[in-house]
Design a protein around this motif. Sequence first.
Motif, PDB file in Angstrom:
ATOM      1  N   UNK A  26       0.957  -1.149   0.023  1.00  0.00           N
ATOM      2  CA  UNK A  26       0.165  -0.063   0.019  1.00  0.00           C
ATOM      3  C   UNK A  26       1.016   0.989   0.030  1.00  0.00           C
ATOM      4  N   UNK A  27       0.576   2.400  -0.841  1.00  0.00           N
ATOM      5  CA  UNK A  27       1.326   3.371  -0.951  1.00  0.00           C
ATOM      6  C   UNK A  27       1.560   4.130   0.286  1.00  0.00           C
ATOM      7  N   UNK A  28       0.402   4.661   1.085  1.00  0.00           N
ATOM      8  CA  UNK A  28       0.577   5.248   2.087  1.00  0.00           C
ATOM      9  C   UNK A  28       1.383   4.598   3.343  1.00  0.00           C
ATOM     10  N   UNK A  29       1.064   3.399   3.573  1.00  0.00           N
ATOM     11  CA  UNK A  29       1.908   2.728   4.468  1.00  0.00           C
ATOM     12  C   UNK A  29       3.363   2.927   4.074  1.00  0.00           C
ATOM     13  N   UNK A  30       3.747   2.673   2.879  1.00  0.00           N
ATOM     14  CA  UNK A  30       5.342   2.510   2.377  1.00  0.00           C
ATOM     15  C   UNK A  30       5.817   4.335   2.504  1.00  0.00           C
ATOM     16  N   UNK A  31       5.208   4.989   2.209  1.00  0.00           N
ATOM     17  CA  UNK A  31       5.651   6.635   2.602  1.00  0.00           C
ATOM     18  C   UNK A  31       5.815   6.813   3.900  1.00  0.00           C
ATOM     19  N   UNK A  32       4.970   6.461   4.726  1.00  0.00           N
ATOM     20  CA  UNK A  32       5.051   6.468   6.198  1.00  0.00           C
ATOM     21  C   UNK A  32       6.333   5.654   6.844  1.00  0.00           C
ATOM     22  N   UNK A  33       6.695   4.572   6.339  1.00  0.00           N
ATOM     23  CA  UNK A  33       7.676   3.683   6.662  1.00  0.00           C
ATOM     24  C   UNK A  33       8.963   4.214   6.400  1.00  0.00           C
ATOM     25  N   UNK A  34       9.038   4.769   5.130  1.00  0.00           N
ATOM     26  CA  UNK A  34      10.149   5.487   4.509  1.00  0.00           C
ATOM     27  C   UNK A  34      10.490   6.724   5.179  1.00  0.00           C
ATOM     28  N   UNK A  35       9.414   7.634   5.666  1.00  0.00           N
ATOM     29  CA  UNK A  35       9.490   8.675   6.249  1.00  0.00           C
ATOM     30  C   UNK A  35      10.249   8.297   7.726  1.00  0.00           C
ATOM     31  N   UNK A  36       9.553   7.647   8.204  1.00  0.00           N
ATOM     32  CA  UNK A  36      10.042   7.043   9.763  1.00  0.00           C
ATOM     33  C   UNK A  36      11.439   6.723   9.831  1.00  0.00           C
ATOM     34  N   UNK A  37      12.065   5.944   8.795  1.00  0.00           N
ATOM     35  CA  UNK A  37      13.178   5.373   8.600  1.00  0.00           C
ATOM     36  C   UNK A  37      14.170   6.596   8.444  1.00  0.00           C
ATOM     37  N   UNK A  38      13.853   7.420   7.636  1.00  0.00           N
ATOM     38  CA  UNK A  38      14.639   8.714   7.579  1.00  0.00           C
ATOM     39  C   UNK A  38      14.764   9.606   8.697  1.00  0.00           C
ATOM     40  N   UNK A  39      13.571   9.788   9.353  1.00  0.00           N
ATOM     41  CA  UNK A  39      13.757  10.297  10.631  1.00  0.00           C
ATOM     42  C   UNK A  39      14.586   9.765  11.656  1.00  0.00           C
TER      43      UNK A  39
END
Length: 657
Positions: A250-263
Motif C-alpha cells: 500500500x502506497x500510504x503505508x510505504x511512504x510513512x515507513x520511509x519517512x520514519x526510517x529517514x527521521x
Amino acid sequence: MSIETIKPEQRWLNWKLVKGRKRPIYSDGTPRTKDRYNSEFTSDSLLVDYQTAKTTGAELGFVTGQGVVCIDIDNAITDGKLHPVAQEVVDSCNSYTEYSPSGNGLHILCKGKLPVVGVNCIYDNHDDLKADAGPSFDLFDGGQYVTFTGKHLKGTPKEINHVQNQAIQKFSKRLKAEDSEDEPAHTSKIPRDSVSPEEWKGYKRRAQAQLEQCCEVIELQPAAQGKGRKTTIFSQSGIIAEWVKAGLLGKQKVLQALTEAAENQEEPLPASEIKRNINSGFEKGCIKQPVTLEFLKTTDTTSMAGKAVSAKGSKEDNRFINLGNPAREVKLNINWLVKGFLPRAGICGIYGDSFTGKSFIALDIAFSVATGADYCGHLVKAPGDVLYVAGEDDGGISMRSHAYRQHHDINDSAPLYMLPSPEDMSNPKNVEAFVDEIVDCGLSPRLIILDTLATCFGGGDENSTGDMNKFFDGLRMLRDRLDCCVMFVHHTGHKDKDRARGSSVLYAALDAEYIVKKQPKTEFISVECTKLKNNSTGKLFNELFHIESVELGFDEDGDPVSYGVAINDGESEMSDFKDCADQIKITGRNQKKAIAIVDEELAITGDELRSRLREEGVSQQRAYEAVKNLIEKGALLQDGELLEISDKVTQALHNSG
C-alpha cells in the motif's frame, strides 16, 4: 488457552514512544535499533516473561507467532460505541479482545494462523487525513510485536480461541473490499487470479521484506556521508515504488515507513528534504516498469535494496535533473509568502540605523501576513499565524500593535502572537526546544520575526564567520521544521550605514534583504530591497513610509499616551523627493483631505475644517491630529480664526501626487 498460560513465555517486552513511534526498549531503557515491522524478535535478548516486563513500569508488548495471531483494529470506537464493522469482526473472531493504548482501537488475540495474510500492514484502509474514516486493520502472525494493555473488552471471551474458518472468510472478503483505497497513483497490478492464494501470500511476504530492508538501508546510512543520505533516501524510495505499483504494498503505508526510517537516522535531514527526496524517488520508481509476475516466479531474491547506491554511471537512479531535456516540465510559479517581497519558506533580513523605524516596518509586515491584507500592493499568498519574538522592548511592540489596530480599524481577531523574550538561535538544542514549544501550543506560523538579530544571536561574535554560520544553521532549522519564512531585524554597521552589521556570511545567506533609511530633511523613511532571490518581475521594492502618531488614551497621571504606526500611501516614488527636501510635505490621507478642503474653501476656521473632516468619515480624534500637525509644520497658516494654505505646499502637493 488463556493470557495466564502465555505469561511465563519469553515473548514479552517493553516499549516507549521515540519521535512518535512505539520503539521496543531493553531493560536499561535503550530503544531497539530496528522497529516493530522487523520480524527478528524471537531470538532477541529484549524478550522476557510477562512478570519481568511488568516490573519495569514501562509499557508492555507481546510478540505474535508460535500459534498466536493478532488482529489490530484502529478507529474501532466511534462516539463511545463499537463501529459496526469492528463489531462484526469482534463477533466473528470470538476470542480475547482488549483496548489499544489510545482507547480507540482494539487488539484481538487468536490461536492458529491467518492464511489471508503473511505479515502486518498488508490489508488496510488507513486514511491519516480523516479521523472518522472508519476502522482500519493490521494483521500480525509472524513474530511482530503488538502493544498489550490488559484492558479487556467487556462481552468478549477471556480465552484465546481458535480462529474460525467462517470468521476468516468474512474478514478476508471485507479486507479485500477495503484494500482498494490505498492504491498507488500509477496502477500496473499483478493479476490476482493468475496465482494461488499461497503464492500471493509469499509474494506479499517478499514485498514486506523488501520494504524492511529499504528502510534499514535508509536508517543505518552514516551521517558522515553527508549528501549520500539524500541519494540513499531517493534510491530506496524508487526501489520500493516498483513493488507498490505491482500492487503488493500500500502506497500510504510505504511512504510513512520511509519517512520514519529517514527521521530515525543518526542526524536526520530536515523534514522538507526528507519529503522531497522520498516523493522524487517514489515518482521515479513508479515511472519505471514494476516488479512483474515473471520476475517473482523466476528470481529467488527477497531484496534489491542498495542497488541504486552501488550502481555506477546509471542515469536513472539518481537525484540529478537533466536541464537539457526539452520535454522537462518547468514550473513557472514561485512559492511566495508575500508575492515579490517575501518567499514562502526562506530567511530574510530588514536592517537600518537606530531610530529609523525598522520595528514599525516589521510590525506592519506582520499584520499584513496575519490578516491577509495586501502589503503595499503585494499580494499575501499564504496568510496565517505570525510569531513576533520581541527580544527587546516588548512593551513598546505591544503598544505599537494596539496603535496599529486602532489606526487601521482592525476589530476582528488576527493570529499575530508575541514572545516577550529573545531566543538563542545559535544553539541547536534551544532551537529544537523552541520548535517543540511552538508545535505544542498549536501554532503553525507562516512568518517568524526575530527582533533583533543581536538579542537572538547567543554569546557569539557577529563578525565571526563561524558564529554567523551557527546562527544561520539555527534559522534554517527553524525554517525547515516549521516550513515558514524567518525574518530578523538588524542594525547597520558602525561606519558603513549601507550594509548590515557583522560577517559577510549574513548577506550571502539571505533570500531577501531590505534596508530602512531616514530621508534627510523630511518626515519620510524609505524601505528599499537590496536582494531578492527568484525575482521574476525585475522590479525591486522601493517605498516611502512615514510614522504617524496615534493617541491611545491617557495614563494614570492623566497625560495623553500615543504610539507610532508606519503608514505607506502607495502613491509616492523615491525620486519625487530628491529635489524638494526643503519643501513642506503633506503626509497621510487625513492631512491630504484637510488640505483639499481648505483649497476648495480658500479660507476656513479650524472648527469648520474638523467638522468637514468628520463628515468625510474621519474620527474626531484623527481630525484634531491632522489639523494640529498641518499647523505645526507650517502647511496651514492662521489668520485670526481662519486657516489658509501656505504657498510652500503647492509644489509638495504636486510631487506627492
